[in-house]
Design a protein around this motif. Structure first.
Motif, PDB file in Angstrom:
ATOM      1  N   ARG A  79      -6.909  26.537  10.478  1.00  0.00           N
ATOM      2  CA  ARG A  79      -7.241  26.330   9.304  1.00  0.00           C
ATOM      3  C   ARG A  79      -5.824  26.313   8.479  1.00  0.00           C
ATOM      4  O   ARG A  79      -5.621  25.110   7.513  1.00  0.00           O
ATOM      5  CB  ARG A  79      -7.777  27.332   8.628  1.00  0.00           C
ATOM      6  N   LYS A  80      -4.721  26.637   8.774  1.00  0.00           N
ATOM      7  CA  LYS A  80      -3.548  26.520   8.108  1.00  0.00           C
ATOM      8  C   LYS A  80      -2.562  25.546   8.498  1.00  0.00           C
ATOM      9  O   LYS A  80      -2.028  24.860   7.580  1.00  0.00           O
ATOM     10  CB  LYS A  80      -2.497  27.783   8.296  1.00  0.00           C
ATOM     11  N   GLU A  81      -2.694  25.220   9.753  1.00  0.00           N
ATOM     12  CA  GLU A  81      -1.983  24.008  10.244  1.00  0.00           C
ATOM     13  C   GLU A  81      -2.206  23.884  11.861  1.00  0.00           C
ATOM     14  O   GLU A  81      -2.814  24.696  12.603  1.00  0.00           O
ATOM     15  CB  GLU A  81      -0.194  24.355  10.218  1.00  0.00           C
ATOM     16  N   GLY A 104      -5.674  15.431  14.308  1.00  0.00           N
ATOM     17  CA  GLY A 104      -6.862  14.863  15.073  1.00  0.00           C
ATOM     18  C   GLY A 104      -7.407  16.063  15.743  1.00  0.00           C
ATOM     19  O   GLY A 104      -8.413  15.919  16.260  1.00  0.00           O
ATOM     20  N   ALA A 105      -6.715  17.369  15.790  1.00  0.00           N
ATOM     21  CA  ALA A 105      -7.407  18.349  16.837  1.00  0.00           C
ATOM     22  C   ALA A 105      -8.418  18.895  16.353  1.00  0.00           C
ATOM     23  O   ALA A 105      -8.492  19.225  14.959  1.00  0.00           O
ATOM     24  CB  ALA A 105      -5.906  19.363  16.838  1.00  0.00           C
ATOM     25  N   ARG A 106      -9.090  19.336  17.196  1.00  0.00           N
ATOM     26  CA  ARG A 106     -10.307  20.042  17.209  1.00  0.00           C
ATOM     27  C   ARG A 106      -9.942  21.475  17.529  1.00  0.00           C
ATOM     28  O   ARG A 106      -9.117  21.902  18.523  1.00  0.00           O
ATOM     29  CB  ARG A 106     -11.716  19.593  17.926  1.00  0.00           C
ATOM     30  N   GLN A 107     -10.730  22.543  16.924  1.00  0.00           N
ATOM     31  CA  GLN A 107     -10.587  23.759  17.337  1.00  0.00           C
ATOM     32  C   GLN A 107     -11.630  24.503  18.282  1.00  0.00           C
ATOM     33  O   GLN A 107     -12.800  24.384  17.996  1.00  0.00           O
ATOM     34  CB  GLN A 107     -10.475  24.699  15.999  1.00  0.00           C
ATOM     35  N   PHE A 108     -11.044  25.411  19.255  1.00  0.00           N
ATOM     36  CA  PHE A 108     -12.061  25.959  19.978  1.00  0.00           C
ATOM     37  C   PHE A 108     -11.096  27.452  20.568  1.00  0.00           C
ATOM     38  O   PHE A 108     -10.367  26.773  21.309  1.00  0.00           O
ATOM     39  CB  PHE A 108     -12.426  25.205  21.297  1.00  0.00           C
ATOM     40  N   LEU A 109     -11.471  28.331  20.254  1.00  0.00           N
ATOM     41  CA  LEU A 109     -10.967  29.792  20.494  1.00  0.00           C
ATOM     42  C   LEU A 109     -10.937  29.970  22.117  1.00  0.00           C
ATOM     43  O   LEU A 109     -12.020  30.114  22.405  1.00  0.00           O
ATOM     44  CB  LEU A 109     -11.342  30.811  19.504  1.00  0.00           C
ATOM     45  N   TRP A 131       6.274  21.517  18.431  1.00  0.00           N
ATOM     46  CA  TRP A 131       5.734  20.449  17.584  1.00  0.00           C
ATOM     47  C   TRP A 131       6.509  20.449  16.240  1.00  0.00           C
ATOM     48  O   TRP A 131       7.161  19.362  15.825  1.00  0.00           O
ATOM     49  CB  TRP A 131       4.130  20.400  17.181  1.00  0.00           C
ATOM     50  N   LYS A 132       6.560  21.546  15.651  1.00  0.00           N
ATOM     51  CA  LYS A 132       7.266  21.866  14.472  1.00  0.00           C
ATOM     52  C   LYS A 132       8.923  21.673  14.882  1.00  0.00           C
ATOM     53  O   LYS A 132       9.562  20.932  14.105  1.00  0.00           O
ATOM     54  CB  LYS A 132       7.191  23.300  13.969  1.00  0.00           C
ATOM     55  N   GLY A 133       9.508  22.029  15.912  1.00  0.00           N
ATOM     56  CA  GLY A 133      10.764  22.038  16.177  1.00  0.00           C
ATOM     57  C   GLY A 133      11.126  20.604  16.502  1.00  0.00           C
ATOM     58  O   GLY A 133      12.309  20.193  15.994  1.00  0.00           O
ATOM     59  N   ALA A 134      10.266  19.601  16.779  1.00  0.00           N
ATOM     60  CA  ALA A 134      10.553  18.251  17.089  1.00  0.00           C
ATOM     61  C   ALA A 134      10.467  17.512  15.616  1.00  0.00           C
ATOM     62  O   ALA A 134      10.499  16.332  15.360  1.00  0.00           O
ATOM     63  CB  ALA A 134       9.488  17.720  17.844  1.00  0.00           C
ATOM     64  N   ASP A 135       9.819  18.096  14.392  1.00  0.00           N
ATOM     65  CA  ASP A 135       9.634  17.596  13.166  1.00  0.00           C
ATOM     66  C   ASP A 135       8.432  16.790  12.936  1.00  0.00           C
ATOM     67  O   ASP A 135       8.665  15.717  12.350  1.00  0.00           O
ATOM     68  CB  ASP A 135      10.789  17.169  12.523  1.00  0.00           C
ATOM     69  N   PHE A 136       7.411  17.051  13.920  1.00  0.00           N
ATOM     70  CA  PHE A 136       6.384  16.007  13.935  1.00  0.00           C
ATOM     71  C   PHE A 136       5.165  16.412  12.790  1.00  0.00           C
ATOM     72  O   PHE A 136       5.398  17.664  12.508  1.00  0.00           O
ATOM     73  CB  PHE A 136       5.809  16.059  15.480  1.00  0.00           C
ATOM     74  N   PRO A 137       4.280  15.495  12.242  1.00  0.00           N
ATOM     75  CA  PRO A 137       3.397  16.057  11.244  1.00  0.00           C
ATOM     76  C   PRO A 137       2.574  17.013  11.689  1.00  0.00           C
ATOM     77  O   PRO A 137       2.036  16.846  12.925  1.00  0.00           O
ATOM     78  CB  PRO A 137       2.958  14.742  10.776  1.00  0.00           C
ATOM     79  N   LEU A 138       2.248  17.572  10.769  1.00  0.00           N
ATOM     80  CA  LEU A 138       0.947  18.663  10.882  1.00  0.00           C
ATOM     81  C   LEU A 138      -0.177  18.528  10.016  1.00  0.00           C
ATOM     82  O   LEU A 138       0.016  17.971   8.953  1.00  0.00           O
ATOM     83  CB  LEU A 138       1.278  20.287  10.839  1.00  0.00           C
ATOM     84  N   GLU A 139      -1.255  19.038   9.995  1.00  0.00           N
ATOM     85  CA  GLU A 139      -2.303  18.870   9.333  1.00  0.00           C
ATOM     86  C   GLU A 139      -2.973  20.323   9.083  1.00  0.00           C
ATOM     87  O   GLU A 139      -2.771  21.107   9.728  1.00  0.00           O
ATOM     88  CB  GLU A 139      -3.588  17.953   9.636  1.00  0.00           C
ATOM     89  N   ALA A 140      -3.798  20.260   7.736  1.00  0.00           N
ATOM     90  CA  ALA A 140      -4.201  21.616   7.434  1.00  0.00           C
ATOM     91  C   ALA A 140      -5.862  21.319   7.053  1.00  0.00           C
ATOM     92  O   ALA A 140      -6.124  20.195   6.589  1.00  0.00           O
ATOM     93  CB  ALA A 140      -3.611  22.365   6.326  1.00  0.00           C
ATOM     94  N   VAL A 141      -6.797  22.480   7.083  1.00  0.00           N
ATOM     95  CA  VAL A 141      -7.950  22.241   6.586  1.00  0.00           C
ATOM     96  C   VAL A 141      -7.813  22.473   5.095  1.00  0.00           C
ATOM     97  O   VAL A 141      -7.451  23.265   4.519  1.00  0.00           O
ATOM     98  CB  VAL A 141      -9.002  23.362   7.142  1.00  0.00           C
ATOM     99  N   PRO A 142      -8.478  21.177   4.391  1.00  0.00           N
ATOM    100  CA  PRO A 142      -8.514  21.308   2.844  1.00  0.00           C
ATOM    101  C   PRO A 142      -9.122  22.745   2.205  1.00  0.00           C
ATOM    102  O   PRO A 142     -10.176  23.235   2.933  1.00  0.00           O
ATOM    103  CB  PRO A 142      -9.076  20.134   2.405  1.00  0.00           C
TER     104      PRO A 142
END
Length: 172
Positions: free
Chosen positions: A79-81, A85-90, A161-172
């Protein structure tokens, strides 16, 4: 005069930590080796392939049709990041040799199959937080067990991903 008195102290300050630094360098390499071997063994046992952050970003940028699966907890992480386009499955951190709905946030194997879809040749990429996190190993290994053929694990996950400075999304 004050500098002459400080010189021996400075010399010893820089000299004394050297063995400790050298020792930690070797200990760090031993830890890296252990993680590399574990990752290699998990990959072999799971029957999937590995991707780096740059390789995954290239696939995304080229519009390669794929399913990208975040295997971390929804509220604490996804939810935070998450990757665009990723989907979540724990999935659990510990190896999941049998399906356990307690470990998958109440979701069943049928739920997982529904997420993966009918096309067993479509690329599916699993990730979690960082290399030591094995949630993505569980997801990738289960996809292979279910007959999916193009299964990948992005072991560096969010940290890489963060180390490469690529973008992330969050759930609004």
């Amino acid at each position: 005069m004050k500098i002459r008195r400080l010189a021996p102290a400075l010399f010893f300050c820089f000299l004394l930590p050297a063995p400790a630094v050298a020792e930690s360098k070797f200990e760090l390499e031993t830890a890296r080796e252990t993680e590399a071997v574990r990752l290699s063994r998990d990959t072999q046992a799971g029957g999937y392939q590995l991707l780096t952050a740059a390789e995954l970003k290239k696939m995304i940028d080229e519009g390669t049709p794929m399913l990208l699966v975040d295997t971390m907890p929804y509220d604490a992480s996804y939810r935070k990041e998450h990757l665009p386009g990723a989907r979540q499955f724990l999935f659990p951190v510990a190896r999941m040799s049998a399906w356990d709905t307690k470990e998958t946030d109440g979701r069943t194997e049928a739920d997982f199959i529904a997420l993966l879809g009918a096309d067993k040749n479509k690329p599916v990429v699993f990730y979690c937080g960082f290399v030591k996190c094995t949630r993505s190993d569980n997801g990738a290994a289960w996809a292979r067990k279910l007959g999916y053929t193009q299964v990948y694990r992005f072991p560096g996950g969010l940290f890489s991903w963060k180390g490469a400075d690529f973008p992330l999304e969050a759930v609004p």
